[in-house]
Design a protein around this motif. Sequence first.
Motif, mmCIF file in Angstrom:
data_model
loop_
_atom_site.group_PDB
_atom_site.id
_atom_site.type_symbol
_atom_site.label_atom_id
_atom_site.label_comp_id
_atom_site.label_asym_id
_atom_site.label_seq_id
_atom_site.Cartn_x
_atom_site.Cartn_y
_atom_site.Cartn_z
ATOM 1 N N LEU A 43 2.174 -8.304 9.830
ATOM 2 C CA LEU A 43 2.740 -7.262 9.196
ATOM 3 C C LEU A 43 1.195 -6.178 9.331
ATOM 4 N N LEU A 44 0.755 -6.578 8.421
ATOM 5 C CA LEU A 44 -0.891 -5.738 7.988
ATOM 6 C C LEU A 44 -1.982 -6.275 9.148
ATOM 7 N N LEU A 45 -1.737 -7.287 9.658
ATOM 8 C CA LEU A 45 -2.629 -7.328 10.971
ATOM 9 C C LEU A 45 -2.393 -6.580 12.335
ATOM 10 N N ILE A 46 -0.378 -5.830 12.502
ATOM 11 C CA ILE A 46 -0.679 -4.905 12.951
ATOM 12 C C ILE A 46 -0.320 -3.943 12.477
ATOM 13 N N SER A 47 -0.388 -3.271 12.024
ATOM 14 C CA SER A 47 -0.890 -2.313 10.549
ATOM 15 C C SER A 47 -1.248 -1.672 10.581
ATOM 16 N N PRO A 48 -1.964 0.183 10.812
ATOM 17 C CA PRO A 48 -3.232 0.524 11.459
ATOM 18 C C PRO A 48 -3.764 0.825 9.668
ATOM 19 N N GLU A 49 -3.160 1.295 9.016
ATOM 20 C CA GLU A 49 -3.176 1.293 7.228
ATOM 21 C C GLU A 49 -2.993 0.704 6.195
ATOM 22 N N ALA A 50 -3.507 0.167 5.118
ATOM 23 C CA ALA A 50 -2.871 -0.306 4.337
ATOM 24 C C ALA A 50 -1.418 -0.437 3.715
ATOM 25 N N LEU A 51 -1.051 -1.300 3.382
ATOM 26 C CA LEU A 51 0.804 -0.775 3.348
ATOM 27 C C LEU A 51 0.938 -1.208 1.598
ATOM 28 N N THR A 52 1.972 -0.864 0.979
ATOM 29 C CA THR A 52 1.852 -1.191 -0.253
ATOM 30 C C THR A 52 3.138 -2.209 -0.354
ATOM 31 N N THR A 53 3.383 -2.889 -1.721
ATOM 32 C CA THR A 53 4.162 -3.992 -2.000
ATOM 33 C C THR A 53 5.414 -3.275 -1.090
ATOM 34 N N GLU A 54 6.165 -2.166 -1.380
ATOM 35 C CA GLU A 54 6.909 -1.252 -1.582
ATOM 36 C C GLU A 54 7.299 -1.375 -0.462
ATOM 37 N N GLU A 55 6.237 -0.853 0.684
ATOM 38 C CA GLU A 55 6.578 -1.123 2.976
ATOM 39 C C GLU A 55 6.629 -2.337 2.506
ATOM 40 N N ILE A 56 6.194 -3.357 2.366
ATOM 41 C CA ILE A 56 6.300 -4.440 3.066
ATOM 42 C C ILE A 56 7.187 -4.974 2.853
ATOM 43 N N ASP B 235 -8.383 -7.928 7.790
ATOM 44 C CA ASP B 235 -9.100 -8.183 8.667
ATOM 45 C C ASP B 235 -8.542 -8.127 10.128
ATOM 46 N N LYS B 236 -8.516 -7.583 10.639
ATOM 47 C CA LYS B 236 -8.220 -7.494 12.459
ATOM 48 C C LYS B 236 -8.949 -8.369 12.568
ATOM 49 N N ASP B 237 -10.138 -8.707 12.418
ATOM 50 C CA ASP B 237 -11.156 -9.688 13.192
ATOM 51 C C ASP B 237 -10.984 -11.243 13.440
ATOM 52 N N THR B 238 -9.897 -11.141 14.770
ATOM 53 C CA THR B 238 -9.738 -12.723 14.858
ATOM 54 C C THR B 238 -10.506 -13.609 15.082
#
Length: 168
Positions: free
Chosen positions: A33-46, A86-89
Amino acid sequence: MELPEAKQKFIEAWGKLGSEWGINRTMAQVHALLLISPEALTTEEIMVTLSISRGNANMTLRDLIGWGLVEKQHKAGERKEYFFADKDTWNIARQVAKERRKRELDPVIKILDELSKVEGDAKDPEFSTFTKSVKDINKLAKNVDKTLETMLKAEENWFWGSIFKIFK
């Protein structure tokens, strides 16, 4: 396939892949989820996106931070914590290799080094079979360790170029 369906499919696939590699499925799904999210997410969003409890989300995020795959961020004027991957594979692959090496390979090499020092009668078939097996496995483990060390220090293009030369 529309984007929301594709995102869900990716999260599920990453979770399944993670569990096949011995990583907790939820941990892999949060990472996906964090890999494909363009912005940082909160715990609640996750929690809402993945339908997981706060305790599970907090524990999973702590583990991902421990693995070096996720960073905690703060936004000015907000009390909430945000999480970003980090999005860098190549960085991800190196970090996972580094952690797996530390958690799995290093302890095995330590035990094999201890077992290599066992004393006994070289003429005894049990002793010679044991020592040969330990020696061979230790050699393999140390070669894997050297390969991982090379990967961890290498730039992506050089590493893959070197690997592909071996198979030509």
